[in-house]
Design a protein around this motif. Structure first.
Motif, mmCIF file in Angstrom:
data_model
loop_
_atom_site.group_PDB
_atom_site.id
_atom_site.type_symbol
_atom_site.label_atom_id
_atom_site.label_comp_id
_atom_site.label_asym_id
_atom_site.label_seq_id
_atom_site.Cartn_x
_atom_site.Cartn_y
_atom_site.Cartn_z
ATOM 1 N N PRO A 52 0.792 -1.234 0.000
ATOM 2 C CA PRO A 52 0.000 0.000 0.000
ATOM 3 C C PRO A 52 0.824 1.282 0.000
ATOM 4 O O PRO A 52 0.445 2.252 -0.666
ATOM 5 C CB PRO A 52 -0.836 -0.113 1.275
ATOM 6 C CG PRO A 52 -0.941 -1.580 1.520
ATOM 7 C CD PRO A 52 0.382 -2.145 1.072
ATOM 8 N N GLU A 55 2.044 1.774 -3.509
ATOM 9 C CA GLU A 55 0.916 2.139 -4.361
ATOM 10 C C GLU A 55 0.552 3.607 -4.166
ATOM 11 O O GLU A 55 0.330 4.334 -5.143
ATOM 12 C CB GLU A 55 -0.282 1.237 -4.069
ATOM 13 C CG GLU A 55 -0.038 -0.203 -4.478
ATOM 14 C CD GLU A 55 -1.010 -1.184 -3.842
ATOM 15 O OE1 GLU A 55 -2.126 -0.766 -3.451
ATOM 16 O OE2 GLU A 55 -0.647 -2.364 -3.724
ATOM 17 N N GLU A 56 0.511 4.061 -2.919
ATOM 18 C CA GLU A 56 0.183 5.468 -2.641
ATOM 19 C C GLU A 56 1.233 6.396 -3.263
ATOM 20 O O GLU A 56 0.897 7.401 -3.880
ATOM 21 C CB GLU A 56 0.109 5.696 -1.130
ATOM 22 C CG GLU A 56 -0.247 7.129 -0.764
ATOM 23 C CD GLU A 56 -0.301 7.369 0.736
ATOM 24 O OE1 GLU A 56 -0.517 8.526 1.119
ATOM 25 O OE2 GLU A 56 -0.121 6.421 1.520
ATOM 26 N N ILE A 59 0.719 6.446 -7.059
ATOM 27 C CA ILE A 59 -0.467 7.215 -7.449
ATOM 28 C C ILE A 59 -0.167 8.711 -7.378
ATOM 29 O O ILE A 59 -0.468 9.454 -8.328
ATOM 30 C CB ILE A 59 -1.684 6.831 -6.577
ATOM 31 C CG1 ILE A 59 -2.174 5.433 -6.963
ATOM 32 C CG2 ILE A 59 -2.808 7.862 -6.703
ATOM 33 C CD1 ILE A 59 -3.168 4.825 -5.999
ATOM 34 N N ARG A 63 -0.092 11.106 -10.618
ATOM 35 C CA ARG A 63 -0.991 12.271 -10.670
ATOM 36 C C ARG A 63 -0.192 13.535 -11.014
ATOM 37 O O ARG A 63 -0.630 14.338 -11.825
ATOM 38 C CB ARG A 63 -1.750 12.440 -9.366
ATOM 39 C CG ARG A 63 -2.859 11.407 -9.160
ATOM 40 C CD ARG A 63 -3.668 11.712 -7.906
ATOM 41 N NE ARG A 63 -4.436 12.932 -8.066
ATOM 42 C CZ ARG A 63 -5.642 13.012 -8.635
ATOM 43 N NH1 ARG A 63 -6.233 11.919 -9.092
ATOM 44 N NH2 ARG A 63 -6.263 14.159 -8.748
ATOM 45 N N ASP A 74 -7.185 12.490 -12.532
ATOM 46 C CA ASP A 74 -8.143 11.461 -12.112
ATOM 47 C C ASP A 74 -8.126 10.283 -13.078
ATOM 48 O O ASP A 74 -8.172 9.129 -12.658
ATOM 49 C CB ASP A 74 -9.561 12.040 -12.016
ATOM 50 C CG ASP A 74 -9.711 13.042 -10.885
ATOM 51 O OD1 ASP A 74 -8.943 12.962 -9.897
ATOM 52 O OD2 ASP A 74 -10.582 13.921 -10.987
ATOM 53 N N GLU A 77 -4.974 8.314 -12.451
ATOM 54 C CA GLU A 77 -5.092 7.503 -11.240
ATOM 55 C C GLU A 77 -5.950 6.269 -11.492
ATOM 56 O O GLU A 77 -5.609 5.168 -11.056
ATOM 57 C CB GLU A 77 -5.683 8.323 -10.101
ATOM 58 C CG GLU A 77 -5.756 7.552 -8.801
ATOM 59 C CD GLU A 77 -6.203 8.379 -7.610
ATOM 60 O OE1 GLU A 77 -6.532 7.781 -6.578
ATOM 61 O OE2 GLU A 77 -6.222 9.621 -7.703
ATOM 62 N N LYS A 78 -7.044 6.424 -12.215
ATOM 63 C CA LYS A 78 -7.900 5.269 -12.541
ATOM 64 C C LYS A 78 -7.119 4.247 -13.360
ATOM 65 O O LYS A 78 -7.228 3.036 -13.131
ATOM 66 C CB LYS A 78 -9.135 5.716 -13.317
ATOM 67 C CG LYS A 78 -10.144 6.451 -12.487
ATOM 68 C CD LYS A 78 -11.294 6.935 -13.363
ATOM 69 C CE LYS A 78 -12.199 7.881 -12.607
ATOM 70 N NZ LYS A 78 -13.229 8.466 -13.479
ATOM 71 N N LEU A 80 -3.822 3.812 -13.431
ATOM 72 C CA LEU A 80 -2.836 3.150 -12.587
ATOM 73 C C LEU A 80 -3.495 2.165 -11.634
ATOM 74 O O LEU A 80 -2.975 1.065 -11.424
ATOM 75 C CB LEU A 80 -2.005 4.163 -11.805
ATOM 76 C CG LEU A 80 -0.890 3.557 -10.954
ATOM 77 C CD1 LEU A 80 0.119 2.797 -11.821
ATOM 78 C CD2 LEU A 80 -0.185 4.626 -10.142
ATOM 79 N N ASN A 81 -4.639 2.521 -11.073
ATOM 80 C CA ASN A 81 -5.338 1.600 -10.171
ATOM 81 C C ASN A 81 -5.734 0.316 -10.892
ATOM 82 O O ASN A 81 -5.667 -0.772 -10.318
ATOM 83 C CB ASN A 81 -6.563 2.267 -9.544
ATOM 84 C CG ASN A 81 -6.191 3.157 -8.383
ATOM 85 O OD1 ASN A 81 -5.250 2.896 -7.656
ATOM 86 N ND2 ASN A 81 -6.933 4.236 -8.206
ATOM 87 N N ILE A 84 -2.508 -1.632 -11.140
ATOM 88 C CA ILE A 84 -2.130 -2.154 -9.822
ATOM 89 C C ILE A 84 -2.989 -3.359 -9.463
ATOM 90 O O ILE A 84 -2.477 -4.378 -8.971
ATOM 91 C CB ILE A 84 -2.245 -1.052 -8.745
ATOM 92 C CG1 ILE A 84 -1.133 -0.018 -8.926
ATOM 93 C CG2 ILE A 84 -2.201 -1.652 -7.338
ATOM 94 C CD1 ILE A 84 -1.303 1.234 -8.071
ATOM 95 N N LYS A 85 -4.282 -3.265 -9.710
ATOM 96 C CA LYS A 85 -5.185 -4.385 -9.410
ATOM 97 C C LYS A 85 -4.757 -5.639 -10.176
ATOM 98 O O LYS A 85 -4.726 -6.740 -9.628
ATOM 99 C CB LYS A 85 -6.622 -4.001 -9.754
ATOM 100 C CG LYS A 85 -7.647 -5.043 -9.399
ATOM 101 C CD LYS A 85 -9.051 -4.553 -9.728
ATOM 102 C CE LYS A 85 -10.069 -5.634 -9.450
ATOM 103 N NZ LYS A 85 -11.430 -5.215 -9.778
#
Length: 106
Positions: A52, A55-56, A59, A63, A74, A77-78, A80-81, A84-85
Motif C-alpha cells: 500500500p 501504491e500510494e 499514485i 498524478r 483522475d 489515477e484510474k 494506474l489503479n 495495480i489491481k
C-alpha cells in the motif's frame, strides 16, 4: 480545406494514434514482465502481494506527472489503479503457484 485534405489529415492523426497504441502495448508488456519478476521475488521471500505505501507513492507520482503533461490526473489515477489491481492479481497467482510447488516438493 477540401474533403481530400480533411481525409488526409484524419489519416495522419489516425496513424499517429495507431503508433501510440502500439507503443503503449509494448510498454505495458515490459512493465508486466518486470512486475512478474517482482511477484516471484515477493513469493519466494513470503512478502505480501500488495504494498500500500508503494501504491500510494506511485499514485501521487503519476498524478503529478499527469498534471505536468496536461492529462487529467483522475484519469491517470484510474488507469494506474487498474494496472495495480492486475499486478496484485498476478502476484497472488504467482504466490499460490510457488506455494503449491513448495508443498508438492516437500
Amino acid at each position: 480545406m477540401t474533403e481530400a485534405d480533411v481525409k488526409a489529415q484524419l489519416a495522419q492523426y489516425r496513424q499517429s494514434i495507431d503508433n501510440v497504441d502500439a507503443a503503449l502495448v509494448h510498454m505495458l508488456a515490459e512493465r508486466f514482465r518486470c512486475t512478474k519478476a517482482v511477484g516471484v521475488l515477493k513469493a519466494t521471500y513470503n512478502l505480501p502481494p500488495a504494498d500500500p505505501s508503494r501504491e500510494e507513492y506511485q499514485i501521487n507520482r503519476l498524478r503529478q506527472l499527469a498534471k505536468d503533461a496536461d492529462l487529467d490526473p483522475d484519469f491517470a489515477e484510474k488507469f494506474l489503479n487498474f494496472i495495480i489491481k492486475e499486478v496484485i492479481r498476478h502476484h497472488e497467482a504467482i504466490a499460490a503457484d510457488l506455494g503449491g510447488k513448495e508443498t508438492a516438493a516437500s
